[in-house]
Scaffold this motif. Structure first.
Motif, PDB file in Angstrom:
ATOM      1  N   ALA A   1       0.828  -1.207   0.000  1.00  0.00           N
ATOM      2  CA  ALA A   1       0.000   0.000   0.000  1.00  0.00           C
ATOM      3  C   ALA A   1       0.861   1.256   0.000  1.00  0.00           C
ATOM      4  CB  ALA A   1      -0.925  -0.009   1.216  1.00  0.00           C
ATOM      5  N   LYS A   2       1.942   1.221   0.762  1.00  0.00           N
ATOM      6  CA  LYS A   2       2.792   2.405   0.876  1.00  0.00           C
ATOM      7  C   LYS A   2       3.591   2.664  -0.401  1.00  0.00           C
ATOM      8  CE  LYS A   2       1.798   4.054   4.892  1.00  0.00           C
ATOM      9  NZ  LYS A   2       0.983   5.296   4.915  1.00  0.00           N
ATOM     10  N   MET A   3       3.931   1.627  -1.144  1.00  0.00           N
ATOM     11  CA  MET A   3       4.575   1.851  -2.434  1.00  0.00           C
ATOM     12  C   MET A   3       3.543   2.294  -3.468  1.00  0.00           C
ATOM     13  SD  MET A   3       7.594   1.974  -3.459  1.00  0.00           S
ATOM     14  CE  MET A   3       8.508   2.202  -4.976  1.00  0.00           C
ATOM     15  N   ALA A   4       2.314   1.842  -3.317  1.00  0.00           N
ATOM     16  CA  ALA A   4       1.257   2.236  -4.254  1.00  0.00           C
ATOM     17  C   ALA A   4       0.997   3.734  -4.226  1.00  0.00           C
ATOM     18  CB  ALA A   4      -0.030   1.470  -3.947  1.00  0.00           C
ATOM     19  N   VAL A   5       1.098   4.361  -3.055  1.00  0.00           N
ATOM     20  CA  VAL A   5       0.842   5.805  -2.999  1.00  0.00           C
ATOM     21  C   VAL A   5       1.961   6.597  -3.675  1.00  0.00           C
ATOM     22  CG1 VAL A   5      -0.616   5.657  -0.948  1.00  0.00           C
ATOM     23  CG2 VAL A   5       1.838   6.141  -0.675  1.00  0.00           C
ATOM     24  N   VAL A   6       3.151   6.001  -3.788  1.00  0.00           N
ATOM     25  CA  VAL A   6       4.219   6.640  -4.571  1.00  0.00           C
ATOM     26  C   VAL A   6       3.830   6.660  -6.045  1.00  0.00           C
ATOM     27  CG1 VAL A   6       6.642   6.497  -5.297  1.00  0.00           C
ATOM     28  CG2 VAL A   6       6.020   6.000  -2.925  1.00  0.00           C
ATOM     29  N   GLY A   7       3.290   5.557  -6.530  1.00  0.00           N
ATOM     30  CA  GLY A   7       2.809   5.516  -7.912  1.00  0.00           C
ATOM     31  C   GLY A   7       1.684   6.505  -8.143  1.00  0.00           C
ATOM     32  N   LEU A   8       0.803   6.644  -7.153  1.00  0.00           N
ATOM     33  CA  LEU A   8      -0.281   7.625  -7.243  1.00  0.00           C
ATOM     34  C   LEU A   8       0.293   9.036  -7.355  1.00  0.00           C
ATOM     35  CD1 LEU A   8      -3.337   8.214  -7.053  1.00  0.00           C
ATOM     36  CD2 LEU A   8      -3.079   8.202  -4.551  1.00  0.00           C
ATOM     37  N   MET A   9       1.272   9.345  -6.513  1.00  0.00           N
ATOM     38  CA  MET A   9       1.926  10.653  -6.580  1.00  0.00           C
ATOM     39  C   MET A   9       2.556  10.885  -7.948  1.00  0.00           C
ATOM     40  SD  MET A   9       5.449  11.940  -4.719  1.00  0.00           S
ATOM     41  CE  MET A   9       6.418  10.835  -5.771  1.00  0.00           C
ATOM     42  N   ASN A  10       3.256   9.882  -8.475  1.00  0.00           N
ATOM     43  CA  ASN A  10       4.002  10.056  -9.723  1.00  0.00           C
ATOM     44  C   ASN A  10       3.116  10.527 -10.873  1.00  0.00           C
ATOM     45  OD1 ASN A  10       6.504   9.379  -8.692  1.00  0.00           O
ATOM     46  ND2 ASN A  10       6.339   7.218  -9.237  1.00  0.00           N
ATOM     47  N   THR A  11       1.876  10.053 -10.895  1.00  0.00           N
ATOM     48  CA  THR A  11       0.964  10.478 -11.959  1.00  0.00           C
ATOM     49  C   THR A  11       0.245  11.779 -11.604  1.00  0.00           C
ATOM     50  OG1 THR A  11       0.616   8.271 -12.904  1.00  0.00           O
ATOM     51  CG2 THR A  11      -1.172   9.868 -13.173  1.00  0.00           C
ATOM     52  N   LEU A  12      -0.217  11.909 -10.361  1.00  0.00           N
ATOM     53  CA  LEU A  12      -0.973  13.104  -9.998  1.00  0.00           C
ATOM     54  C   LEU A  12      -0.132  14.373 -10.057  1.00  0.00           C
ATOM     55  CD1 LEU A  12      -3.254  11.906  -7.062  1.00  0.00           C
ATOM     56  CD2 LEU A  12      -3.772  12.068  -9.497  1.00  0.00           C
ATOM     57  N   CYS A  13       1.162  14.278  -9.783  1.00  0.00           N
ATOM     58  CA  CYS A  13       1.989  15.487  -9.853  1.00  0.00           C
ATOM     59  C   CYS A  13       2.111  15.973 -11.295  1.00  0.00           C
ATOM     60  CB  CYS A  13       3.362  15.248  -9.235  1.00  0.00           C
ATOM     61  SG  CYS A  13       4.410  14.132 -10.149  1.00  0.00           S
ATOM     62  N   ILE A  14       2.011  15.053 -12.249  1.00  0.00           N
ATOM     63  CA  ILE A  14       2.015  15.435 -13.672  1.00  0.00           C
ATOM     64  C   ILE A  14       0.675  16.057 -14.049  1.00  0.00           C
ATOM     65  CG2 ILE A  14       2.157  14.554 -16.038  1.00  0.00           C
ATOM     66  CD1 ILE A  14       3.989  12.317 -14.931  1.00  0.00           C
ATOM     67  N   GLU A  15      -0.413  15.402 -13.651  1.00  0.00           N
ATOM     68  CA  GLU A  15      -1.746  15.877 -14.020  1.00  0.00           C
ATOM     69  C   GLU A  15      -2.117  17.190 -13.327  1.00  0.00           C
ATOM     70  OE1 GLU A  15      -4.705  12.848 -13.533  1.00  0.00           O
ATOM     71  OE2 GLU A  15      -3.689  11.444 -14.877  1.00  0.00           O
TER      72      GLU A  15
END
Length: 306
Positions: free
Chosen positions: A165-179
């Motif tokens: 779960a904690k690595m998944a939120v890094v992936g979430l950040m990686n896309t949302l910071c672009i969008e």
């Protein structure tokens, strides 16, 4: 320059104790109006911790409101955001801090406990972020923090659910910071280590626990939600130590179609694994471009011409 949050509204989840309490108090002390979220009881009774944090903020002259939403329940999260908007008219900061542990080795872990931890940490962050996203877009301003962990970045025995779960939120950040970039929404990750109810059971040495203050982590959080905050950063904080965790990719190798066998790949592993020219890739397309460029260069294809 002193960092302030005057006229800004912040939501901090899991703020009745530990890190969340520290974050909420510090934001309020620097001028923010704070939604102090902490899970209500089964009969809807507000958390005593959340009420105590609100009282402490108000006693110091600040503004705050308690909220008992379960972050894993989108309907409750939306109601929390609506209450904040009705009271203050905007939301500038979201700190996704709420979390739980269900530690066991993967062999002994039930799938229910795996899902529960993912629901709170990952889907809780997704729900809260989704609920404020359009508001922040319309404001052309937002600062969002996901709480990751060294257990996700590096692994930790007995925490497969928590680490995933904690690595998944890094992936979430990686896309949302672009969008979010075009609307001045900056998204970062905090990777804390601190003395909390969650960690006291894992660390026996009291001297170590005394060094791991929640306030030292909150110092990092305050930077990640500041007006001049970085973007797409994983900030490690604990016991007064601060560092940036970076995901890099080695320069790698190119194998021609005739060479593309598992035997050849394994034979070239040392070169592939050489980290001398490793690079931080800031979007998925950068990896594709790198591989295609290597292939084109090997084949003598000029990609600049049409």
């Amino acid at each position: 320059m002193t960092i302030r949050y005057n006229n800004q509204v912040a939501i901090v989840t899991g703020a009745g104790a530990g890190l969340g309490r520290s974050h909420a108090l510090a934001l309020a002390a620097r001028g923010a109006k704070v939604v102090v979220n902490d899970l209500a009881s089964a009969n809807g009774e507000m958390s005593a911790g959340a009420l105590a944090v609100v009282a402490e903020i108000e006693k110091a002259g600040g503004e705050a409101m308690a909220n008992g939403a379960n972050v894993a329940d989108m309907q409750q999260v939306q109601s929390m955001v609506e209450q904040a908007m009705e009271k203050w008219g905007r939301i500038d900061i979201l700190v996704n801090n709420a979390g739980i542990l269900r530690d066991k080795s993967f062999s002994k872990m039930s799938i229910e406990d795996f899902k529960l931890v993912v629901d709170v940490h990952l889907m809780g962050s997704v729900n809260c972020t989704k609920a404020v996203w359009e508001i922040m877009k319309q404001q052309n301003y937002g600062r969002i923090v996901m709480t990751t962990s060294s257990s996700g970045l590096y692994g930790n025995f007995g925490q497969a659910n928590y680490g995933a779960a904690k690595m998944a939120v890094v992936g979430l950040m990686n896309t949302l910071c672009i969008e979010g970039q075009k609307n001045n929404i900056q998204v970062n990750c905090l990777s804390p280590t601190a003395r909390t109810a969650m960690t006291e059971e894992l660390i026996e040495d009291k001297r170590v626990l005394e060094l791991m203050t929640v306030e030292s982590v909150t110092t990092g959080l305050l930077v990640l939600v500041a007006e001049n905050a970085p973007n797409r950063t994983i900030l490690g904080c604990g016991a007064g130590g601060y560092a940036r965790a970076i995901i890099k990719e080695t320069d790698g190798i190119y194998l021609s179609p005739e060479e593309q066998t598992p035997e050849n790949l394994l034979a070239n592993w040392a070169t592939l694994d050489d980290q001398k020219n490793a690079e931080e890739l800031k979007a998925g397309w950068m990896q594709t471009n790198k591989y295609v460029a290597k292939a084109a260069a090997s084949l003598g294809v000029d990609l600049s011409s049409k």
